[in-house]
Each structure stands twice: as structure tokens, then as C-alpha cells.
Design a protein around this motif. Structure first.
Motif, PDB file in Angstrom:
ATOM      1  N   MET A   1       0.850  -1.176   0.000  1.00  0.00           N
ATOM      2  CA  MET A   1       0.000   0.000   0.000  1.00  0.00           C
ATOM      3  C   MET A   1       0.892   1.234   0.000  1.00  0.00           C
ATOM      4  SD  MET A   1      -2.927   1.324   2.748  1.00  0.00           S
ATOM      5  CE  MET A   1      -2.630  -0.043   3.783  1.00  0.00           C
ATOM      6  N   ARG A   2       0.546   2.195  -0.841  1.00  0.00           N
ATOM      7  CA  ARG A   2       1.279   3.458  -0.887  1.00  0.00           C
ATOM      8  C   ARG A   2       0.819   4.352   0.255  1.00  0.00           C
ATOM      9  NH1 ARG A   2       5.202   4.356  -4.247  1.00  0.00           N
ATOM     10  NH2 ARG A   2       4.878   6.581  -4.267  1.00  0.00           N
ATOM     11  N   VAL A   3       1.738   5.177   0.714  1.00  0.00           N
ATOM     12  CA  VAL A   3       1.465   6.043   1.849  1.00  0.00           C
ATOM     13  C   VAL A   3       2.166   7.374   1.639  1.00  0.00           C
ATOM     14  CG1 VAL A   3       3.399   5.113   3.189  1.00  0.00           C
ATOM     15  CG2 VAL A   3       1.500   6.139   4.387  1.00  0.00           C
ATOM     16  N   ILE A   4       1.545   8.428   2.139  1.00  0.00           N
ATOM     17  CA  ILE A   4       2.191   9.741   2.245  1.00  0.00           C
ATOM     18  C   ILE A   4       2.200  10.071   3.728  1.00  0.00           C
ATOM     19  CG2 ILE A   4       2.075  12.194   1.696  1.00  0.00           C
ATOM     20  CD1 ILE A   4       0.563  11.448  -0.864  1.00  0.00           C
ATOM     21  N   VAL A   5       3.374  10.389   4.261  1.00  0.00           N
ATOM     22  CA  VAL A   5       3.465  10.715   5.683  1.00  0.00           C
ATOM     23  C   VAL A   5       4.108  12.085   5.861  1.00  0.00           C
ATOM     24  CG1 VAL A   5       3.666   8.279   6.333  1.00  0.00           C
ATOM     25  CG2 VAL A   5       5.719   9.661   6.154  1.00  0.00           C
ATOM     26  N   ASP A   6       3.793  12.678   6.981  1.00  0.00           N
ATOM     27  CA  ASP A   6       4.472  13.886   7.434  1.00  0.00           C
ATOM     28  C   ASP A   6       5.213  13.477   8.695  1.00  0.00           C
ATOM     29  OD1 ASP A   6       5.246  16.562   7.448  1.00  0.00           O
ATOM     30  OD2 ASP A   6       3.599  17.121   8.757  1.00  0.00           O
ATOM     31  N   PHE A   7       6.536  13.558   8.661  1.00  0.00           N
ATOM     32  CA  PHE A   7       7.406  13.044   9.715  1.00  0.00           C
ATOM     33  C   PHE A   7       8.219  14.181  10.314  1.00  0.00           C
ATOM     34  CE2 PHE A   7      11.662  10.791  10.433  1.00  0.00           C
ATOM     35  CZ  PHE A   7      11.322  10.314  11.687  1.00  0.00           C
ATOM     36  N   CYS A   8       8.171  14.288  11.626  1.00  0.00           N
ATOM     37  CA  CYS A   8       8.980  15.267  12.346  1.00  0.00           C
ATOM     38  C   CYS A   8       9.695  14.540  13.474  1.00  0.00           C
ATOM     39  CB  CYS A   8       8.099  16.390  12.897  1.00  0.00           C
ATOM     40  SG  CYS A   8       9.015  17.629  13.834  1.00  0.00           S
ATOM     41  N   ASP A  33      18.857   7.460   0.501  1.00  0.00           N
ATOM     42  CA  ASP A  33      19.416   6.118   0.307  1.00  0.00           C
ATOM     43  C   ASP A  33      18.329   5.066   0.132  1.00  0.00           C
ATOM     44  OD1 ASP A  33      21.953   7.182   0.485  1.00  0.00           O
ATOM     45  OD2 ASP A  33      22.301   6.496   2.550  1.00  0.00           O
ATOM     46  N   ALA A  34      17.147   5.327   0.711  1.00  0.00           N
ATOM     47  CA  ALA A  34      16.025   4.394   0.590  1.00  0.00           C
ATOM     48  C   ALA A  34      15.250   4.582  -0.718  1.00  0.00           C
ATOM     49  CB  ALA A  34      15.079   4.560   1.783  1.00  0.00           C
ATOM     50  N   ASN A  35      15.690   5.552  -1.529  1.00  0.00           N
ATOM     51  CA  ASN A  35      15.033   5.853  -2.812  1.00  0.00           C
ATOM     52  C   ASN A  35      13.560   6.221  -2.648  1.00  0.00           C
ATOM     53  OD1 ASN A  35      17.317   5.488  -4.488  1.00  0.00           O
ATOM     54  ND2 ASN A  35      17.070   3.280  -4.269  1.00  0.00           N
ATOM     55  N   LEU A  36      13.246   6.943  -1.585  1.00  0.00           N
ATOM     56  CA  LEU A  36      11.883   7.407  -1.352  1.00  0.00           C
ATOM     57  C   LEU A  36      11.735   8.828  -1.878  1.00  0.00           C
ATOM     58  CD1 LEU A  36      11.485   6.105   2.295  1.00  0.00           C
ATOM     59  CD2 LEU A  36      10.283   5.241   0.282  1.00  0.00           C
ATOM     60  N   TRP A  51       4.328   1.484   2.107  1.00  0.00           N
ATOM     61  CA  TRP A  51       4.212   1.502   3.576  1.00  0.00           C
ATOM     62  C   TRP A  51       5.458   0.942   4.247  1.00  0.00           C
ATOM     63  CZ3 TRP A  51       0.033   2.944   6.823  1.00  0.00           C
ATOM     64  CH2 TRP A  51       0.178   2.573   8.171  1.00  0.00           C
ATOM     65  N   GLU A  52       5.854  -0.261   3.858  1.00  0.00           N
ATOM     66  CA  GLU A  52       6.972  -0.938   4.523  1.00  0.00           C
ATOM     67  C   GLU A  52       8.274  -0.156   4.371  1.00  0.00           C
ATOM     68  OE1 GLU A  52       4.829  -2.405   2.413  1.00  0.00           O
ATOM     69  OE2 GLU A  52       3.763  -3.805   3.727  1.00  0.00           O
ATOM     70  N   ALA A  53       8.516   0.387   3.187  1.00  0.00           N
ATOM     71  CA  ALA A  53       9.753   1.131   2.947  1.00  0.00           C
ATOM     72  C   ALA A  53       9.783   2.430   3.744  1.00  0.00           C
ATOM     73  CB  ALA A  53       9.914   1.416   1.453  1.00  0.00           C
ATOM     74  N   VAL A  54       8.649   3.125   3.806  1.00  0.00           N
ATOM     75  CA  VAL A  54       8.583   4.380   4.554  1.00  0.00           C
ATOM     76  C   VAL A  54       8.781   4.117   6.043  1.00  0.00           C
ATOM     77  CG1 VAL A  54       7.096   6.308   5.220  1.00  0.00           C
ATOM     78  CG2 VAL A  54       7.197   5.584   2.829  1.00  0.00           C
ATOM     79  N   MET A  55       8.086   3.121   6.573  1.00  0.00           N
ATOM     80  CA  MET A  55       8.205   2.826   8.001  1.00  0.00           C
ATOM     81  C   MET A  55       9.611   2.340   8.356  1.00  0.00           C
ATOM     82  SD  MET A  55       5.484   3.902   9.157  1.00  0.00           S
ATOM     83  CE  MET A  55       4.081   4.515   8.266  1.00  0.00           C
TER      84      MET A  55
END
Length: 102
Positions: A1-8, A33-36, A51-55
Motif C-alpha cells: 500500500m502506498r502512503v504519504i506521511v508527514d514526519f517530524c 538512500d532508501a530511494n523514497l 508503507w513498509e519502505a517508509v516505516m
């Protein structure tokens, strides 16, 4: 599943609480480096991907900031998913920009 996150991510107890830039820069390197797809903004970073790559990248950021000497970290993570159609960060911004031009 694709995800868009806002991370602080905010390191605490480093003794250098005036400048968080070195920690943020290190997290930006991890995302690259994660190619995100990601976009730094004044109070965090938008990240787009599976999802998995972002997390996994968020976890790597935490691990690396601890390795850099932060005994504590406070993070916020806003997560958006959509299954009815594909949508990117750029799509969301373009939609608003289009309305502003009208």
C-alpha cells in the motif's frame, strides 16, 4: 500500500538542543538512500512510498539519531493512505495551486 506521511523527529537531551540540523540532515540522507520521494519543509519532512519502505526509513532515522547521541527522541507521524486511486504529494499540491490560479 502506498502512503504519504508527514514526519517530524526531535532529538532530546543531546546538549545541543539549539541546532537540530545535523540530525535532520542525517535523516534526509537515510530517505535518499532508501530511494523514497521526500520533501523537507520547515517543521518536518513529507515522505511518499510503499508503507513498509517508509516505516523502515522512519525506524532507521530513529536508530541513527540515537547512535548520534540522542538519548530520547520525540516524533510525530501523520499518515495518509488512499485506495480508490493513486495520488502523489505533487498531485495534492497541484490541486491547490490550480484553485489559486482560477
Amino acid at each position: 500500500m502506498r502512503v504519504i506521511v508527514d514526519f517530524c523527529i526531535i532529538p532530546l537531551g543531546t546538549g545541543d538542543d539549539l541546532s537540530l540540523s545535523p540530525y535532520i540532515a542525517e535523516c534526509q540522507r537515510i530517505l535518499a538512500d532508501a530511494n523514497l520521494d521526500y520533501s523537507l519543509h520547515a517543521y518536518g519532512t513529507n515522505i511518499e512510498g510503499e508503507w513498509e519502505a517508509v516505516m523502515a526509513a522512519v525506524k532507521q532515522c530513529h536508530m541513527r539519531v540515537h547512535e548520534m547521541g540522542a538519548p530520547r527522541i520525540s516524533s510525530t507521524l501523520k499518515i495518509g493512505t488512499r485506495i480508490d486511486r493513486g495520488q502523489s504529494m505533487r498531485d495534492k499540491i497541484s490541486s491547490v495551486e490550480k484553485l489559486l490560479r482560477e
